[in-house]
Design a protein around this motif. Structure first.
Motif, PDB file in Angstrom:
ATOM      1  N   LYS A  31       0.837  -1.198   0.000  1.00 55.99           N
ATOM      2  CA  LYS A  31       0.000   0.000   0.000  1.00 55.99           C
ATOM      3  C   LYS A  31       0.875   1.253   0.000  1.00 55.99           C
ATOM      4  CE  LYS A  31      -3.639   2.252   2.617  1.00 55.99           C
ATOM      5  NZ  LYS A  31      -4.403   2.282   3.866  1.00 55.99           N
ATOM      6  N   ARG A  34       2.544   2.062  -3.456  1.00 57.41           N
ATOM      7  CA  ARG A  34       1.704   2.396  -4.613  1.00 57.41           C
ATOM      8  C   ARG A  34       2.038   3.780  -5.158  1.00 57.41           C
ATOM      9  NH1 ARG A  34      -3.805   0.426  -2.205  1.00 57.41           N
ATOM     10  NH2 ARG A  34      -3.459  -1.772  -2.471  1.00 57.41           N
ATOM     11  N   ASN A  35       2.256   4.722  -4.254  1.00 54.97           N
ATOM     12  CA  ASN A  35       2.556   6.099  -4.658  1.00 54.97           C
ATOM     13  C   ASN A  35       3.891   6.517  -4.063  1.00 54.97           C
ATOM     14  OD1 ASN A  35      -0.015   6.453  -5.889  1.00 54.97           O
ATOM     15  ND2 ASN A  35      -0.898   6.731  -3.860  1.00 54.97           N
TER      16      ASN A  35
END
Length: 67
Positions: A31, A34-35
């Motif tokens: 998670k 992801r960015n």
């Protein structure tokens, strides 16, 4: 990471794998990756997590020792 499948019970093995991955923090890391996270944001997040862990530890210690 390895999980054995017993008696062709794939569902049980899948649950065990997910539990192991959760415990290892794999989902959380996916998670986070992801960015892109700026170094300053990462530092602030890690500091906040450490503070939360410390407060939780102190709360449990106070409960146990009864202060």
């Amino acid at each position: 990471m390895q999980v054995t499948v017993r008696d062709n019970n794939v569902d049980q093995a899948l649950r065990a794998l997910k539990k192991k991955m959760q415990r290892e923090g794999v989902f959380r890391e996916m998670k986070l990756r992801r960015n892109y996270e700026k170094p300053s944001e990462k530092k602030a997040r890690e500091r906040a997590e450490a503070l939360r862990r410390h407060r939780k530890l102190m709360r449990k210690r106070m409960e146990r020792e009864g202060y």
